[in-house]
Motif scaffolding. Sequence first.
Motif, PDB file in Angstrom:
ATOM      1  N   ASN A  13       0.817  -1.218   0.000  1.00 24.73           N
ATOM      2  CA  ASN A  13       0.000   0.000   0.000  1.00 24.73           C
ATOM      3  C   ASN A  13       0.848   1.264   0.000  1.00 24.73           C
ATOM      4  O   ASN A  13       0.421   2.320   0.475  1.00 24.73           O
ATOM      5  N   THR A  14       2.065   1.160  -0.532  1.00 24.64           N
ATOM      6  CA  THR A  14       2.925   2.332  -0.724  1.00 24.64           C
ATOM      7  C   THR A  14       3.459   2.314  -2.148  1.00 24.64           C
ATOM      8  O   THR A  14       3.497   1.270  -2.808  1.00 24.64           O
ATOM      9  N   ALA A  15       3.895   3.473  -2.610  1.00 25.47           N
ATOM     10  CA  ALA A  15       4.438   3.565  -3.964  1.00 25.47           C
ATOM     11  C   ALA A  15       5.724   2.769  -4.111  1.00 25.47           C
ATOM     12  O   ALA A  15       6.079   2.343  -5.213  1.00 25.47           O
ATOM     13  N   GLY A  16       6.428   2.527  -3.015  1.00 27.64           N
ATOM     14  CA  GLY A  16       7.674   1.761  -3.079  1.00 27.64           C
ATOM     15  C   GLY A  16       7.483   0.348  -3.581  1.00 27.64           C
ATOM     16  O   GLY A  16       8.391  -0.234  -4.182  1.00 27.64           O
ATOM     17  N   ALA A  17       6.316  -0.246  -3.356  1.00 28.77           N
ATOM     18  CA  ALA A  17       6.044  -1.602  -3.834  1.00 28.77           C
ATOM     19  C   ALA A  17       6.028  -1.668  -5.354  1.00 28.77           C
ATOM     20  O   ALA A  17       6.205  -2.740  -5.931  1.00 28.77           O
ATOM     21  N   ILE A  18       5.812  -0.549  -6.012  1.00 32.54           N
ATOM     22  CA  ILE A  18       5.815  -0.494  -7.473  1.00 32.54           C
ATOM     23  C   ILE A  18       7.121   0.073  -7.997  1.00 32.54           C
ATOM     24  O   ILE A  18       7.655  -0.376  -9.013  1.00 32.54           O
ATOM     25  N   ILE A  19       7.665   1.069  -7.300  1.00 35.24           N
ATOM     26  CA  ILE A  19       8.867   1.749  -7.787  1.00 35.24           C
ATOM     27  C   ILE A  19      10.097   0.851  -7.721  1.00 35.24           C
ATOM     28  O   ILE A  19      10.872   0.770  -8.686  1.00 35.24           O
ATOM     29  N   LEU A  20      10.298   0.161  -6.606  1.00 35.32           N
ATOM     30  CA  LEU A  20      11.512  -0.647  -6.449  1.00 35.32           C
ATOM     31  C   LEU A  20      11.627  -1.766  -7.489  1.00 35.32           C
ATOM     32  O   LEU A  20      12.680  -1.917  -8.116  1.00 35.32           O
ATOM     33  N   PRO A  21      10.588  -2.587  -7.708  1.00 41.56           N
ATOM     34  CA  PRO A  21      10.713  -3.587  -8.784  1.00 41.56           C
ATOM     35  C   PRO A  21      10.923  -2.956 -10.157  1.00 41.56           C
ATOM     36  O   PRO A  21      11.630  -3.521 -10.999  1.00 41.56           O
ATOM     37  N   GLY A  22      10.341  -1.785 -10.390  1.00 40.27           N
ATOM     38  CA  GLY A  22      10.530  -1.122 -11.668  1.00 40.27           C
ATOM     39  C   GLY A  22      11.958  -0.629 -11.869  1.00 40.27           C
ATOM     40  O   GLY A  22      12.495  -0.693 -12.976  1.00 40.27           O
ATOM     41  N   ILE A  23      12.591  -0.147 -10.816  1.00 37.54           N
ATOM     42  CA  ILE A  23      13.964   0.360 -10.924  1.00 37.54           C
ATOM     43  C   ILE A  23      14.923  -0.752 -11.308  1.00 37.54           C
ATOM     44  O   ILE A  23      15.830  -0.552 -12.132  1.00 37.54           O
ATOM     45  N   PHE A  24      14.731  -1.938 -10.748  1.00 41.82           N
ATOM     46  CA  PHE A  24      15.667  -3.038 -10.984  1.00 41.82           C
ATOM     47  C   PHE A  24      15.176  -4.021 -12.039  1.00 41.82           C
ATOM     48  O   PHE A  24      15.637  -5.165 -12.090  1.00 41.82           O
ATOM     49  N   ALA A  25      14.254  -3.586 -12.898  1.00 41.76           N
ATOM     50  CA  ALA A  25      13.825  -4.428 -14.010  1.00 41.76           C
ATOM     51  C   ALA A  25      14.958  -4.589 -15.017  1.00 41.76           C
ATOM     52  O   ALA A  25      15.835  -3.729 -15.144  1.00 41.76           O
ATOM     53  N   ALA A  26      14.946  -5.695 -15.744  1.00 42.42           N
ATOM     54  CA  ALA A  26      16.072  -6.050 -16.614  1.00 42.42           C
ATOM     55  C   ALA A  26      16.020  -5.380 -17.982  1.00 42.42           C
ATOM     56  O   ALA A  26      17.028  -5.391 -18.698  1.00 42.42           O
ATOM     57  N   PHE A  27      14.906  -4.800 -18.358  1.00 38.79           N
ATOM     58  CA  PHE A  27      14.787  -4.265 -19.714  1.00 38.79           C
ATOM     59  C   PHE A  27      15.788  -3.150 -19.982  1.00 38.79           C
ATOM     60  O   PHE A  27      16.396  -3.089 -21.052  1.00 38.79           O
ATOM     61  N   GLY A  28      15.963  -2.244 -19.027  1.00 36.10           N
ATOM     62  CA  GLY A  28      16.904  -1.148 -19.219  1.00 36.10           C
ATOM     63  C   GLY A  28      18.324  -1.633 -19.411  1.00 36.10           C
ATOM     64  O   GLY A  28      19.078  -1.103 -20.253  1.00 36.10           O
ATOM     65  N   VAL A  29      18.716  -2.636 -18.642  1.00 34.24           N
ATOM     66  CA  VAL A  29      20.068  -3.194 -18.781  1.00 34.24           C
ATOM     67  C   VAL A  29      20.243  -3.826 -20.154  1.00 34.24           C
ATOM     68  O   VAL A  29      21.261  -3.618 -20.833  1.00 34.24           O
ATOM     69  N   PHE A  30      19.253  -4.593 -20.582  1.00 34.87           N
ATOM     70  CA  PHE A  30      19.337  -5.253 -21.885  1.00 34.87           C
ATOM     71  C   PHE A  30      19.444  -4.243 -23.026  1.00 34.87           C
ATOM     72  O   PHE A  30      20.314  -4.355 -23.887  1.00 34.87           O
ATOM     73  N   MET A  31      18.595  -3.244 -23.018  1.00 33.48           N
ATOM     74  CA  MET A  31      18.571  -2.293 -24.129  1.00 33.48           C
ATOM     75  C   MET A  31      19.847  -1.461 -24.187  1.00 33.48           C
ATOM     76  O   MET A  31      20.434  -1.274 -25.260  1.00 33.48           O
ATOM     77  N   LEU A  32      20.296  -0.958 -23.041  1.00 37.95           N
ATOM     78  CA  LEU A  32      21.497  -0.119 -23.045  1.00 37.95           C
ATOM     79  C   LEU A  32      22.748  -0.946 -23.310  1.00 37.95           C
ATOM     80  O   LEU A  32      23.712  -0.429 -23.894  1.00 37.95           O
ATOM     81  N   ARG A  33      22.760  -2.203 -22.897  1.00 36.84           N
ATOM     82  CA  ARG A  33      23.907  -3.047 -23.238  1.00 36.84           C
ATOM     83  C   ARG A  33      23.998  -3.248 -24.739  1.00 36.84           C
ATOM     84  O   ARG A  33      25.087  -3.168 -25.335  1.00 36.84           O
TER      85      ARG A  33
END
Length: 292
Positions: free
Chosen positions: A157-177
Amino acid sequence: MKKTGVLRNLSVTLMIACIGLMMLLPIVITFTNSFMTEHEIIGNYGLVGQMSLAVQGESPAFVNLKLIPDWLSFEQYGNVLLATPTYLFMLWNSVAMVVSIIAGQTVVGALAAYAFAKLRFKGREGWFRVYLLTMLMPFQVTLVPNYIIADKLRLMNTAGAIILPGIFAAFGVFMLRQFMLSIPHALVEAAQMDGAGHYRIFYRIMLPLMKPGIAALIVLLFVDYWNMVEQPLIFLEDAFKQPLSLYLSRIHKEAQGIGFAASMVYMTPMVLLFIYAESYFIEGVQMSGIKG
C-alpha cells in the motif's frame, strides 16, 4: 511494366493510408468529443450498454457516433482540471511513480550495461543470460515473489512496492547493453591508455554517446509504466495512492464527458514526449537492435 509498378505502389500507399486512418480514428473521436457538452455526449452515447435489447426481442439500440460537436465547449476540461481534485491527485501519483522508475532504471541500467558490455570478467555472458531470464518471465510469474518481498519490507500500500521492482527491471540493462555494444571498444582502450578510470570513461565518453539509447529507453519505459494497471491494482489498496490509469477505468457512463477529456489529458504527456525525443528514439532503437 511501369504502369503495373505504379498501380502496385498506389495500392500499397492507399492500403497503408487506410490502416493509418483506422488507427487514428479513436484518437480523433476522443479529441473532438472532449469538446462536447455533457448533455450532447449523453444524447450520443447514452445507449452504451444497451446493445443487448435486440436479443430480448426489442428494437436494437445504436450509438450516435459524431466527430464534430454541435457547440464547442471546454466544460469537460474544466470539470477534469478544476472541479475534480481526485483526477489531479491521481495524475501526480502517476507522475511521481513513473518519473522515479524511469530515473532509477536508467541509472541502474546504464551502470550495469557498461559492466556487461565493456568490462572483462569471468562468466560475464553467462551472468547476463541469467539476468536476462527475469525479463522473459511474465508479470504473473513474478507477482507472488514481489508480493512476498513487498510485504516483508512493509511496502504494501505504498508507492515503493511499485517503484523498487521497476527500478531493478532487466529491460533497461538489456537495451542499453545492446546500444553500448555498437560503441567501439577502442575508445575505452584509448582512454585507459591515457590514464582514465572506469568512472571517467563512463561519465565522459559513454554517457554522451548513449544519449539516443537513453532517450529511446525513457520513451519506452514511460509508455509502459504510464499505462500500468496490474501492479497498482494489486499492491495499492488505498484509492488515493493509485495512479491515473486505474481512475480512467472507473469512470461511469454517467460521466462519459469527463472520460473523453481525462483521456486526452492522459495521452498528452506521451505524445509530447515522443515528439520531443522522436529523432533520438528512432536512432536509439536502430542502434540497440530492438525490433518491434
